[in-house]
Design an enzyme around this catalytic site. Structure first.
Site, PDB file in Angstrom:
ATOM      1  N   LYS A   1      91.020  83.435  39.638  1.00  0.00           N
ATOM      2  CA  LYS A   1      90.927  83.173  38.098  1.00  0.00           C
ATOM      3  C   LYS A   1      91.627  84.226  37.448  1.00  0.00           C
ATOM      4  O   LYS A   1      92.573  84.124  36.675  1.00  0.00           O
ATOM      5  CB  LYS A   1      89.529  82.794  37.563  1.00  0.00           C
ATOM      6  CG  LYS A   1      89.241  81.490  38.105  1.00  0.00           C
ATOM      7  CD  LYS A   1      87.805  81.443  37.606  1.00  0.00           C
ATOM      8  CE  LYS A   1      87.141  80.056  38.120  1.00  0.00           C
ATOM      9  NZ  LYS A   1      85.838  79.844  38.344  1.00  0.00           N
TER      10      LYS A   1
ATOM     11  N   GLN B   1      80.388  81.829  36.088  1.00  0.00           N
ATOM     12  CA  GLN B   1      80.552  80.888  37.285  1.00  0.00           C
ATOM     13  C   GLN B   1      79.334  80.505  37.788  1.00  0.00           C
ATOM     14  O   GLN B   1      78.295  81.074  37.879  1.00  0.00           O
ATOM     15  CB  GLN B   1      81.002  82.207  38.289  1.00  0.00           C
ATOM     16  CG  GLN B   1      81.514  81.819  39.572  1.00  0.00           C
ATOM     17  CD  GLN B   1      82.519  80.815  39.771  1.00  0.00           C
ATOM     18  OE1 GLN B   1      83.484  80.849  38.910  1.00  0.00           O
ATOM     19  NE2 GLN B   1      82.428  79.733  40.877  1.00  0.00           N
TER      20      GLN B   1
ATOM     21  N   ASP C   1      84.714  75.251  30.411  1.00  0.00           N
ATOM     22  CA  ASP C   1      84.444  74.563  31.296  1.00  0.00           C
ATOM     23  C   ASP C   1      83.954  73.198  31.052  1.00  0.00           C
ATOM     24  O   ASP C   1      83.992  72.279  31.735  1.00  0.00           O
ATOM     25  CB  ASP C   1      83.140  75.228  32.126  1.00  0.00           C
ATOM     26  CG  ASP C   1      83.528  75.963  33.326  1.00  0.00           C
ATOM     27  OD1 ASP C   1      84.308  75.712  33.883  1.00  0.00           O
ATOM     28  OD2 ASP C   1      82.726  77.098  33.433  1.00  0.00           O
TER      29      ASP C   1
HETATM   30  N1  GUN Z   1      81.571  76.512  40.383  1.00  0.00           N
HETATM   31  C1  GUN Z   1      82.193  75.800  40.862  1.00  0.00           C
HETATM   32  N2  GUN Z   1      82.930  75.137  40.360  1.00  0.00           N
HETATM   33  C2  GUN Z   1      82.925  75.808  39.018  1.00  0.00           C
HETATM   34  C3  GUN Z   1      83.705  75.485  37.776  1.00  0.00           C
HETATM   35  O1  GUN Z   1      84.616  74.613  37.700  1.00  0.00           O
HETATM   36  N3  GUN Z   1      83.011  76.164  36.712  1.00  0.00           N
HETATM   37  C4  GUN Z   1      82.194  77.294  36.954  1.00  0.00           C
HETATM   38  N4  GUN Z   1      81.707  77.865  35.839  1.00  0.00           N
HETATM   39  N5  GUN Z   1      81.749  77.438  38.321  1.00  0.00           N
HETATM   40  C5  GUN Z   1      81.972  76.587  39.223  1.00  0.00           C
END
Ligand code: GUN
Length: 296
Positions: free
Chosen positions: A54, A98, A121
């Site tokens: 990311k 995350q 998100d």
């Molecule tokens: N863990 C797995 N997929 C995601 C996501 O799309 N966003 C976040 N914040 N954590 C994750």
């Protein structure tokens, strides 16, 4: 029949290129650089790989990337204090914590502490409510990427029978909501579903999002159906390991009309949508026209 392979890697590259164009425009027209803050608590290896990726992609499209790595024992109070700081920081337009968080941290509390306008998100309870009532919201990135691929391949989804396998807050539930908003007839399946095979068999669209390697065989799939495989599972492969989806690709590809591969399907679209959501959040925060055509 052999299915068309939906190339998420190429699709995501076109989305990121559009994001980069918008970022350049925002810098030129307003002197503002969209910024994304990512918070990682602990040292889960898969999460570390996602967060690194990311950060790299955020920088590549010209956005500001703020990474906060906290140790696994971080207290809830310290994490909430960081989120408050990011909420108040005008250089930060998007915040992502995350998941999963270590067990001692209450994910709901933490997610709901994020300013909903910065919740790229789309997990904050108010964004979930807005999506559920068909109002403008931040849309969770993985389902959004999947929807974009479906619309690109199928056009109008109205009236199609869609089956979502998995009921997570991150993928299954928002995916079902998006499909419903597009006028599909939607069924959500889960571990207690009776006769999963029979339900999957009637679907024009199958979304597999359970996290169980290769659990959907080709003979469950209706011929010509579109299969979106959200699973990313690491399994042994001789001395090494490999990534596989929730669908058995070798058999599903023989029956489906189109299918996303793993890797190279939904995964790259998730990050592209995260970047797009950050640009959208930046525009909304400043009252500027939202970029059109970036996402679904
Ligand atoms: N863990 C797995 N997929 C995601 C996501 O799309 N966003 C976040 N914040 N954590 C994750």
């Amino acid at each position: 029949m052999t299915a068309k392979i939906i190339d998420g890697k190429a699709f995501a590259a076109t989305v990121r290129a559009k994001v980069a164009t918008h970022v350049t425009r925002l810098k030129q027209d307003h002197g503002v650089t969209p910024g994304l803050a990512v918070v990682l608590v602990g040292d889960d290896p898969a999460s570390q790989i996602y967060v690194r990726s990311k950060g790299k992609m955020t920088a590549e499209v010209g956005m500001a990337s703020f990474e906060h790595r906290l140790d696994a024992e971080t207290s809830e109070a310290d994490l909430l204090a960081l989120i408050e700081k990011l909420n108040a920081d005008s250089a930060v337009h998007g915040i992502l914590v995350q998941l999963p968080l270590p067990d001692h941290l209450n994910s709901d509390l933490v997610i709901n502490a994020i300013n909903p306008a910065k919740d790229v998100d789309g997990f904050h309870i108010s964004n979930v409510g807005l999506l559920g009532t068909g109002q403008k919201s931040m849309v969770p990135c993985t389902p959004l990427g999947a929807l974009m691929m479906l619309r690109d391949h199928l056009g109008n989804l109205a009236g199609l029978e869609a089956v979502v396998i998995g009921r997570s807050n991150i993928v299954g539930k928002p995916m079902a909501q998006l499909l419903l908003n597009d006028s599909c007839t939607v069924t959500i399946c889960h571990s207690k579903t009776n006769d999963l095979q029979a339900v999957v068999r009637r679907a024009d669209i199958v979304i597999a999002a359970v996290g169980r390697p290769e659990m959907v065989p080709g003979d469950w799939i209706k011929p010509g159906a579109t299969v979106i495989d959200v699973g990313i599972n690491r399994v042994p492969n001789g001395e090494k390991t490999k990534l596989v989806g929730d669908c058995d690709f070798a058999s599903c590809v023989e029956v489906a009309g189109a299918i996303t591969p793993v890797p190279g399907g939904v995964g790259p679209m998730t990050i592209a949508c995260l970047l797009a959501n950050t640009v959208t959040a930046c525009c909304r925060a400043n009252g500027w026209a939202e970029p059109q055509g970036l996402t679904a």
